[in-house]
Design a protein around this motif. Structure first.
Motif, PDB file in Angstrom:
ATOM      1  N   TYR A  83       0.824  -1.204   0.000  1.00 31.38           N
ATOM      2  CA  TYR A  83       0.000   0.000   0.000  1.00 31.38           C
ATOM      3  C   TYR A  83       0.861   1.258   0.000  1.00 31.38           C
ATOM      4  CZ  TYR A  83      -3.266  -3.531   1.688  1.00 31.38           C
ATOM      5  OH  TYR A  83      -4.014  -4.674   1.823  1.00 31.38           O
ATOM      6  N   GLU A  84       0.231   2.369  -0.409  1.00 30.83           N
ATOM      7  CA  GLU A  84       0.829   3.675  -0.201  1.00 30.83           C
ATOM      8  C   GLU A  84       0.652   4.053   1.264  1.00 30.83           C
ATOM      9  OE1 GLU A  84       2.544   5.656  -2.587  1.00 30.83           O
ATOM     10  OE2 GLU A  84       2.480   3.647  -3.457  1.00 30.83           O
ATOM     11  N   THR A  85       1.611   4.745   1.828  1.00 30.80           N
ATOM     12  CA  THR A  85       1.540   5.119   3.238  1.00 30.80           C
ATOM     13  C   THR A  85       0.402   6.104   3.469  1.00 30.80           C
ATOM     14  OG1 THR A  85       3.937   4.886   3.395  1.00 30.80           O
ATOM     15  CG2 THR A  85       2.825   6.029   5.198  1.00 30.80           C
ATOM     16  N   PRO A  86      -0.576   5.767   4.330  1.00 28.08           N
ATOM     17  CA  PRO A  86      -1.682   6.695   4.605  1.00 28.08           C
ATOM     18  C   PRO A  86      -1.272   7.741   5.640  1.00 28.08           C
ATOM     19  CG  PRO A  86      -1.992   4.690   5.861  1.00 28.08           C
ATOM     20  CD  PRO A  86      -0.726   4.493   5.057  1.00 28.08           C
ATOM     21  N   SER A  87      -2.004   8.824   5.713  1.00 27.15           N
ATOM     22  CA  SER A  87      -1.722   9.853   6.722  1.00 27.15           C
ATOM     23  C   SER A  87      -2.276   9.463   8.087  1.00 27.15           C
ATOM     24  CB  SER A  87      -2.310  11.198   6.288  1.00 27.15           C
ATOM     25  OG  SER A  87      -3.701  11.080   6.030  1.00 27.15           O
ATOM     26  N   SER A  88      -3.252   8.561   8.115  1.00 31.04           N
ATOM     27  CA  SER A  88      -3.871   8.112   9.364  1.00 31.04           C
ATOM     28  C   SER A  88      -3.083   6.952   9.957  1.00 31.04           C
ATOM     29  CB  SER A  88      -5.314   7.677   9.109  1.00 31.04           C
ATOM     30  OG  SER A  88      -5.810   6.892  10.181  1.00 31.04           O
ATOM     31  N   LEU A  89      -2.677   7.065  11.224  1.00 35.30           N
ATOM     32  CA  LEU A  89      -1.947   6.000  11.900  1.00 35.30           C
ATOM     33  C   LEU A  89      -2.815   4.760  12.064  1.00 35.30           C
ATOM     34  CD1 LEU A  89       0.597   5.012  13.373  1.00 35.30           C
ATOM     35  CD2 LEU A  89      -0.323   6.032  15.473  1.00 35.30           C
TER      36      LEU A  89
ATOM     37  N   GLY B  78      17.021  13.229   4.463  1.00 32.84           N
ATOM     38  CA  GLY B  78      16.023  12.548   5.279  1.00 32.84           C
ATOM     39  C   GLY B  78      14.629  12.970   4.864  1.00 32.84           C
ATOM     40  N   ARG B  79      13.643  12.440   5.546  1.00 35.21           N
ATOM     41  CA  ARG B  79      12.260  12.821   5.264  1.00 35.21           C
ATOM     42  C   ARG B  79      12.025  14.269   5.703  1.00 35.21           C
ATOM     43  NH1 ARG B  79       8.890  10.577   8.463  1.00 35.21           N
ATOM     44  NH2 ARG B  79      10.336   9.612   9.935  1.00 35.21           N
ATOM     45  N   LEU B  80      11.347  15.036   4.869  1.00 34.20           N
ATOM     46  CA  LEU B  80      11.044  16.425   5.223  1.00 34.20           C
ATOM     47  C   LEU B  80       9.787  16.432   6.095  1.00 34.20           C
ATOM     48  CD1 LEU B  80      11.795  18.268   1.856  1.00 34.20           C
ATOM     49  CD2 LEU B  80      13.351  17.418   3.618  1.00 34.20           C
ATOM     50  N   HIS B  81      10.021  16.187   7.365  1.00 38.59           N
ATOM     51  CA  HIS B  81       8.940  16.013   8.337  1.00 38.59           C
ATOM     52  C   HIS B  81       9.308  16.802   9.601  1.00 38.59           C
ATOM     53  CE1 HIS B  81       6.219  14.049  11.176  1.00 38.59           C
ATOM     54  NE2 HIS B  81       5.571  13.520  10.147  1.00 38.59           N
ATOM     55  N   PRO B  82       8.314  17.379  10.295  1.00 41.83           N
ATOM     56  CA  PRO B  82       8.630  18.144  11.512  1.00 41.83           C
ATOM     57  C   PRO B  82       9.480  17.375  12.514  1.00 41.83           C
ATOM     58  CG  PRO B  82       6.346  18.502  10.903  1.00 41.83           C
ATOM     59  CD  PRO B  82       6.872  17.445   9.966  1.00 41.83           C
ATOM     60  N   GLU B  83       9.281  16.039  12.607  1.00 43.28           N
ATOM     61  CA  GLU B  83      10.036  15.267  13.591  1.00 43.28           C
ATOM     62  C   GLU B  83      11.523  15.192  13.257  1.00 43.28           C
ATOM     63  OE1 GLU B  83       9.249  10.721  11.898  1.00 43.28           O
ATOM     64  OE2 GLU B  83       8.027  11.485  13.541  1.00 43.28           O
ATOM     65  N   LYS B  84      11.891  15.513  12.023  1.00 39.40           N
ATOM     66  CA  LYS B  84      13.306  15.538  11.635  1.00 39.40           C
ATOM     67  C   LYS B  84      13.942  16.907  11.884  1.00 39.40           C
ATOM     68  CE  LYS B  84      13.187  11.303  10.181  1.00 39.40           C
ATOM     69  NZ  LYS B  84      13.824  10.236  10.967  1.00 39.40           N
ATOM     70  N   GLY B  85      13.142  17.897  12.247  1.00 39.68           N
ATOM     71  CA  GLY B  85      13.698  19.203  12.618  1.00 39.68           C
ATOM     72  C   GLY B  85      14.228  20.026  11.458  1.00 39.68           C
TER      73      GLY B  85
ATOM     74  N   GLU C  90       5.447   9.198   1.054  1.00 38.29           N
ATOM     75  CA  GLU C  90       6.862   8.838   1.175  1.00 38.29           C
ATOM     76  C   GLU C  90       7.430   9.171   2.554  1.00 38.29           C
ATOM     77  OE1 GLU C  90       8.726   9.114  -3.230  1.00 38.29           O
ATOM     78  OE2 GLU C  90       8.047  11.041  -2.425  1.00 38.29           O
ATOM     79  N   GLY C  91       6.532   9.425   3.507  1.00 41.90           N
ATOM     80  CA  GLY C  91       6.962   9.638   4.877  1.00 41.90           C
ATOM     81  C   GLY C  91       7.227  11.075   5.254  1.00 41.90           C
ATOM     82  N   GLY C  92       6.953  12.007   4.352  1.00 45.96           N
ATOM     83  CA  GLY C  92       7.186  13.417   4.639  1.00 45.96           C
ATOM     84  C   GLY C  92       6.063  14.054   5.427  1.00 45.96           C
ATOM     85  N   GLY C  93       6.189  15.348   5.666  1.00 51.01           N
ATOM     86  CA  GLY C  93       5.196  16.068   6.458  1.00 51.01           C
ATOM     87  C   GLY C  93       4.056  16.644   5.648  1.00 51.01           C
ATOM     88  N   GLY C  94       4.066  16.411   4.340  1.00 53.92           N
ATOM     89  CA  GLY C  94       2.977  16.887   3.496  1.00 53.92           C
ATOM     90  C   GLY C  94       3.244  18.246   2.872  1.00 53.92           C
ATOM     91  N   ALA C  95       2.307  18.658   2.020  1.00 52.10           N
ATOM     92  CA  ALA C  95       2.479  19.873   1.222  1.00 52.10           C
ATOM     93  C   ALA C  95       2.558  21.132   2.082  1.00 52.10           C
ATOM     94  CB  ALA C  95       1.336  19.987   0.211  1.00 52.10           C
ATOM     95  N   ALA C  96       1.737  21.213   3.134  1.00 50.42           N
ATOM     96  CA  ALA C  96       1.715  22.418   3.964  1.00 50.42           C
ATOM     97  C   ALA C  96       3.059  22.624   4.666  1.00 50.42           C
ATOM     98  CB  ALA C  96       0.587  22.335   4.992  1.00 50.42           C
ATOM     99  N   TYR C  97       3.626  21.539   5.205  1.00 47.00           N
ATOM    100  CA  TYR C  97       4.924  21.663   5.880  1.00 47.00           C
ATOM    101  C   TYR C  97       6.018  22.011   4.875  1.00 47.00           C
ATOM    102  CZ  TYR C  97       8.992  20.504   8.764  1.00 47.00           C
ATOM    103  OH  TYR C  97      10.188  20.554   9.453  1.00 47.00           O
ATOM    104  N   TYR C  98       5.944  21.429   3.696  1.00 43.99           N
ATOM    105  CA  TYR C  98       6.947  21.726   2.670  1.00 43.99           C
ATOM    106  C   TYR C  98       6.893  23.202   2.275  1.00 43.99           C
ATOM    107  CZ  TYR C  98       9.577  21.491  -1.696  1.00 43.99           C
ATOM    108  OH  TYR C  98      10.501  21.704  -2.684  1.00 43.99           O
ATOM    109  N   GLN C  99       5.699  23.742   2.130  1.00 41.39           N
ATOM    110  CA  GLN C  99       5.578  25.156   1.786  1.00 41.39           C
ATOM    111  C   GLN C  99       6.113  26.044   2.905  1.00 41.39           C
ATOM    112  OE1 GLN C  99       4.856  26.558  -1.142  1.00 41.39           O
ATOM    113  NE2 GLN C  99       4.852  24.425  -1.858  1.00 41.39           N
ATOM    114  N   GLU C 100       5.893  25.629   4.141  1.00 42.62           N
ATOM    115  CA  GLU C 100       6.448  26.363   5.295  1.00 42.62           C
ATOM    116  C   GLU C 100       7.974  26.389   5.219  1.00 42.62           C
ATOM    117  OE1 GLU C 100       7.098  25.561  10.052  1.00 42.62           O
ATOM    118  OE2 GLU C 100       5.274  24.753   9.102  1.00 42.62           O
ATOM    119  N   LEU C 101       8.566  25.252   4.877  1.00 45.99           N
ATOM    120  CA  LEU C 101      10.019  25.169   4.767  1.00 45.99           C
ATOM    121  C   LEU C 101      10.536  26.044   3.626  1.00 45.99           C
ATOM    122  CD1 LEU C 101      10.601  21.315   5.224  1.00 45.99           C
ATOM    123  CD2 LEU C 101      10.838  23.113   6.948  1.00 45.99           C
ATOM    124  N   ARG C 102       9.843  26.033   2.507  1.00 48.41           N
ATOM    125  CA  ARG C 102      10.271  26.847   1.371  1.00 48.41           C
ATOM    126  C   ARG C 102      10.225  28.337   1.714  1.00 48.41           C
ATOM    127  NH1 ARG C 102      11.355  24.193  -3.614  1.00 48.41           N
ATOM    128  NH2 ARG C 102      12.046  26.296  -4.137  1.00 48.41           N
TER     129      ARG C 102
END
Length: 384
Positions: free
Chosen positions: A66-72, A186-193, A224-236
């Motif tokens: 499966y593709e990784t879902p956003s819901s745990l 690494g994954r562009l996710h808040p938990e990676k800082g 792919e394990g990232g924080g999603g579009a909103a977090y990516y835009q915040e980083l940009r």
């Protein structure tokens, strides 16, 4: 030995879409086969690979995933369905079953349960008490072993074993063109800082640390394990006006190695609660001499020694961004120190090389599958 490896539901093997755990066991499976063991590697199917094939002595069996879902909650449900499929795909005769999936150790019971080698690659969250019927609970770092100890009864502490993660690729001699590059992989996710790193880099720009560029590699999508579009835009937005290069995900080792070889500093500011057990990217970077700067999480402390082959910053400080910027600035402004640490970092290749860690795994498997008469007799054929 007959070794089966059950990989997770969301990434394929070979690791063409990334995944540190997939990368590790892909290389380990091939190394085990080269050592004379019989290996079956079960993983998620992929359009580019057949459902069954034999490569370098490893039998690959690929089943729908499966593709990784956003819901745990949905993730755990999909992992359950996948784990049932994976267990059905196991060979009838097997001596060791390596798995990092959530449900497989729970589902494998009886004689097969005793053959399970649970690969704990994330901070456990209560599930270890359901795995006490297995052969071994492998912690990939001392910090993870300590976390497992807290979840099981003292009578079961003998199940816990520490084998470190390897540098999961063949080390190649490259012409090193060390640049003033600060690298994150690494994954562009808040938990990676990643946001912490960008804010620290902005402080460094204000301090006029000259000539340094920040390169960021990794996926941002939920799948792919990232924080999603909103977090990516915040980083940009955080990177606006700074010397930052957004490279995107890089899953090809040949290409990734080139980035490691040119980087002066590798920064991995993982945060509390990230679940990181023994991150592979810092080891990979160190293998090519990039000096690691990491947070003070316990998952780094078996292979990075502060001031000896890398540096820590206090991620619990009131001003975490300032603390990271201070450590980075000290290294960026001391070329002699940086070169010395680089030479120490590269020694990770010796202790954490694939063949070295593979032998440690085989020794650990012996706790489940004792040495046979054939193994004791060097002139006898290999028992598979």
């Amino acid at each position: 030995m007959r070794i089966a490896i059950i990989q997770g539901a969301f990434l394929p093997v070979p690791p063409v879409r990334g995944g540190a755990v997939e990368k590790i066991w892909y290389r380990m499976g091939q190394e085990f086969a080269a050592m004379g063991h019989e290996v079956v590697h079960i993983s998620r199917s992929h359009a580019d690979f057949p459902a069954k094939e034999n490569v370098n002595g490893v039998s690959y069996v690929r089943i729908p995933g499966y593709e990784t879902p956003s819901s745990l909650l949905k993730l755990k449900f999909l992992d359950l369905i996948y784990s049932i499929r994976a267990i059905k795909a196991l060979p009838e005769k097997v001596d060791i079953i390596v798995t990092n999936t959530f449900w497989s150790p729970f589902l494998l019971r009886g004689e097969r349960g005793k053959k399970v080698y649970v690969d704990v690659q994330r901070v456990p969250k209560g599930q270890m008490k359901f795995y006490l019927h297995v052969g071994v609970l492998r912690g990939c770092s001392p910090a993870i072993c300590e976390a497992i100890i807290k979840e099981v009864t003292p009578e079961c502490h003998h199940l816990i074993s520490y084998v470190p993660n390897p540098v999961p690729f063949e080390i190649k001699t490259l012409p090193i063109r060390r640049e003033k590059t600060l690298l994150f992989v690494g994954r562009l996710h808040p938990e990676k800082g990643v946001h912490v790193l960008l804010n620290a880099f902005r402080l460094l720009a204000k301090e006029q640390v000259s000539g340094w560029k920040l390169k960021i590699i990794g996926p941002s999508s939920f799948e792919e394990g990232g924080g999603g579009a909103a977090y990516y835009q915040e980083l940009r937005q955080l990177s606006t006006g700074m010397n930052v290069e957004w490279i995107g995900p890089v899953f090809n080792d040949e290409e990734l190695i080139k980035y490691y070889a040119e980087a002066g500093i590798f920064c991995y500011p993982a945060q509390e609660g990230s679940g990181d057990a023994a991150p592979v990217a810092p080891r990979e970077a160190m293998a090519y001499g990039a000096v690691p700067v990491v947070s003070g999480l316990g998952c780094f402390q078996d292979f990075i020694q502060n001031g000896e082959n890398g540096a820590y910053y206090d991620h619990t400080a009131d001003d975490q961004v300032g603390a990271l910027a201070q450590v980075l600035s000290a290294l960026m402004n001391d070329e002699t120190r940086l070169k010395w640490l680089s030479k120490q970092a590269i020694k990770v290749n010796t202790e954490y090389a694939i063949p070295v860690i593979a032998r440690r795994f085989i020794d650990d498997f012996r706790k489940i599958y004792p040495v046979s008469q054939n193994d004791k007799n060097p002139s006898a054929s290999v028992s598979v």
